[in-house]
Design a protein around this motif. Sequence first.
Motif, PDB file in Angstrom:
ATOM      1  N   VAL A  32      46.052   7.644  20.811  1.00  0.00           N
ATOM      2  CA  VAL A  32      45.806   6.265  21.222  1.00  0.00           C
ATOM      3  C   VAL A  32      45.514   6.243  22.717  1.00  0.00           C
ATOM      4  N   MET A  33      44.876   5.185  23.156  1.00  0.00           N
ATOM      5  CA  MET A  33      44.653   4.966  24.582  1.00  0.00           C
ATOM      6  C   MET A  33      44.676   3.462  24.798  1.00  0.00           C
ATOM      7  N   LEU A  34      45.297   3.048  25.883  1.00  0.00           N
ATOM      8  CA  LEU A  34      45.435   1.632  26.189  1.00  0.00           C
ATOM      9  C   LEU A  34      44.731   1.360  27.505  1.00  0.00           C
ATOM     10  N   LEU A  35      43.861   0.364  27.490  1.00  0.00           N
ATOM     11  CA  LEU A  35      43.043   0.075  28.666  1.00  0.00           C
ATOM     12  C   LEU A  35      43.378  -1.288  29.247  1.00  0.00           C
ATOM     13  N   VAL A  36      43.479  -1.334  30.571  1.00  0.00           N
ATOM     14  CA  VAL A  36      43.569  -2.585  31.311  1.00  0.00           C
ATOM     15  C   VAL A  36      42.312  -2.668  32.156  1.00  0.00           C
ATOM     16  N   TYR A  37      41.982  -3.873  32.636  1.00  0.00           N
ATOM     17  CA  TYR A  37      40.714  -4.029  33.336  1.00  0.00           C
ATOM     18  C   TYR A  37      40.694  -3.183  34.594  1.00  0.00           C
ATOM     19  N   LEU A  96      54.557  -0.899  27.191  1.00  0.00           N
ATOM     20  CA  LEU A  96      55.427  -1.178  26.042  1.00  0.00           C
ATOM     21  C   LEU A  96      54.775  -0.713  24.744  1.00  0.00           C
ATOM     22  N   LEU A  97      53.500  -0.969  24.609  1.00  0.00           N
ATOM     23  CA  LEU A  97      52.768  -0.561  23.411  1.00  0.00           C
ATOM     24  C   LEU A  97      52.685   0.965  23.334  1.00  0.00           C
ATOM     25  N   ASN A  98      52.451   1.593  24.467  1.00  0.00           N
ATOM     26  CA  ASN A  98      52.378   3.049  24.510  1.00  0.00           C
ATOM     27  C   ASN A  98      53.694   3.666  24.033  1.00  0.00           C
ATOM     28  N   ARG A  99      54.816   3.099  24.473  1.00  0.00           N
ATOM     29  CA  ARG A  99      56.131   3.601  24.040  1.00  0.00           C
ATOM     30  C   ARG A  99      56.307   3.474  22.529  1.00  0.00           C
ATOM     31  N   GLN A 100      55.823   2.372  21.971  1.00  0.00           N
ATOM     32  CA  GLN A 100      55.937   2.196  20.520  1.00  0.00           C
ATOM     33  C   GLN A 100      55.136   3.263  19.789  1.00  0.00           C
ATOM     34  N   PHE A 101      53.902   3.477  20.226  1.00  0.00           N
ATOM     35  CA  PHE A 101      53.054   4.475  19.566  1.00  0.00           C
ATOM     36  C   PHE A 101      53.645   5.875  19.689  1.00  0.00           C
ATOM     37  N   VAL A 102      54.159   6.218  20.861  1.00  0.00           N
ATOM     38  CA  VAL A 102      54.649   7.578  21.102  1.00  0.00           C
ATOM     39  C   VAL A 102      56.063   7.769  20.569  1.00  0.00           C
ATOM     40  N   ASP A 103      56.992   6.919  21.008  1.00  0.00           N
ATOM     41  CA  ASP A 103      58.412   7.123  20.688  1.00  0.00           C
ATOM     42  C   ASP A 103      58.770   6.778  19.251  1.00  0.00           C
ATOM     43  N   VAL A 104      58.158   5.729  18.706  1.00  0.00           N
ATOM     44  CA  VAL A 104      58.513   5.304  17.348  1.00  0.00           C
ATOM     45  C   VAL A 104      57.594   5.954  16.312  1.00  0.00           C
ATOM     46  N   ASP A 105      56.292   5.956  16.578  1.00  0.00           N
ATOM     47  CA  ASP A 105      55.334   6.477  15.593  1.00  0.00           C
ATOM     48  C   ASP A 105      55.016   7.961  15.768  1.00  0.00           C
ATOM     49  N   GLY A 106      55.418   8.538  16.884  1.00  0.00           N
ATOM     50  CA  GLY A 106      55.137   9.950  17.126  1.00  0.00           C
ATOM     51  C   GLY A 106      53.671  10.258  17.356  1.00  0.00           C
ATOM     52  N   ARG A 107      52.923   9.271  17.796  1.00  0.00           N
ATOM     53  CA  ARG A 107      51.486   9.471  18.040  1.00  0.00           C
ATOM     54  C   ARG A 107      51.254  10.112  19.397  1.00  0.00           C
ATOM     55  N   ARG A 108      50.192  10.846  19.515  1.00  0.00           N
ATOM     56  CA  ARG A 108      49.754  11.371  20.802  1.00  0.00           C
ATOM     57  C   ARG A 108      49.112  10.206  21.553  1.00  0.00           C
ATOM     58  N   SER A 109      49.281  10.195  22.869  1.00  0.00           N
ATOM     59  CA  SER A 109      48.703   9.114  23.661  1.00  0.00           C
ATOM     60  C   SER A 109      47.999   9.664  24.882  1.00  0.00           C
ATOM     61  N   ARG A 110      46.913   9.021  25.215  1.00  0.00           N
ATOM     62  CA  ARG A 110      46.200   9.329  26.452  1.00  0.00           C
ATOM     63  C   ARG A 110      46.655   8.395  27.568  1.00  0.00           C
ATOM     64  N   GLY A 111      47.609   7.514  27.249  1.00  0.00           N
ATOM     65  CA  GLY A 111      48.250   6.675  28.253  1.00  0.00           C
ATOM     66  C   GLY A 111      47.557   5.342  28.487  1.00  0.00           C
ATOM     67  N   VAL A 112      48.062   4.661  29.507  1.00  0.00           N
ATOM     68  CA  VAL A 112      47.502   3.381  29.944  1.00  0.00           C
ATOM     69  C   VAL A 112      46.528   3.697  31.069  1.00  0.00           C
ATOM     70  N   LYS A 113      45.289   3.291  30.888  1.00  0.00           N
ATOM     71  CA  LYS A 113      44.238   3.620  31.853  1.00  0.00           C
ATOM     72  C   LYS A 113      43.497   2.365  32.292  1.00  0.00           C
ATOM     73  N   GLU A 114      42.874   2.478  33.430  1.00  0.00           N
ATOM     74  CA  GLU A 114      42.048   1.405  33.974  1.00  0.00           C
ATOM     75  C   GLU A 114      40.595   1.695  33.618  1.00  0.00           C
TER      76      GLU A 114
END
Length: 168
Positions: A32-37, A96-114
């Motif tokens: 997963v990857m989470l983007l902010v502006y 917060l969403l990244n923690r859910q994906f990683v800690d609860v679902d065990g998904r790999r994450s590319r983090g929160v990015k701009e």
Amino acid sequence: RAQIANQNHGNLFISIHCNSSPEGTGWSNKGVMLLVYGFHRKEEQMEALRENSSIYIEKDYKKNYDGYSETDPTALIVLNTVMQKYRKQSILFGELLNRQFVDVDGRRSRGVKEQGVLVLAHSAMPAVLVETGYINNPKEEAYLNSEEGKNAIAASIVRALKAYRNKM
């Protein structure tokens, strides 16, 4: 999508997507990857905030706010403060969403990015674009299309929303 959210005075904008890799189909890109502006597009978000300002929604706003000018330094300071607040809230929700994906679902994450994504820059509220996984990775594609995957992604978003609401 941003315009619809702005017109309805949303409190949080979540745009859900599937990622893809320019390298083509393969196993290397996943997560997963989470983007902010992107801060380099702050003028576009400032414009969205200006356009969505509640002052303009009121009937006879010119009469009620005689002397108000969006170019007044005080108005610009207020808009900038709101934009900074929304940016912090966007990052908070992304984390917060990244923690859910990683800690609860065990998904790999590319983090929160701009990133300078148009839909985020035009949102006059906190906003996060969720890349749920790589559609051109066969294993991730199968997960994204499965009932288990869809339910896990939706549950992660809901848990993060609840945590975000509690922090707000």
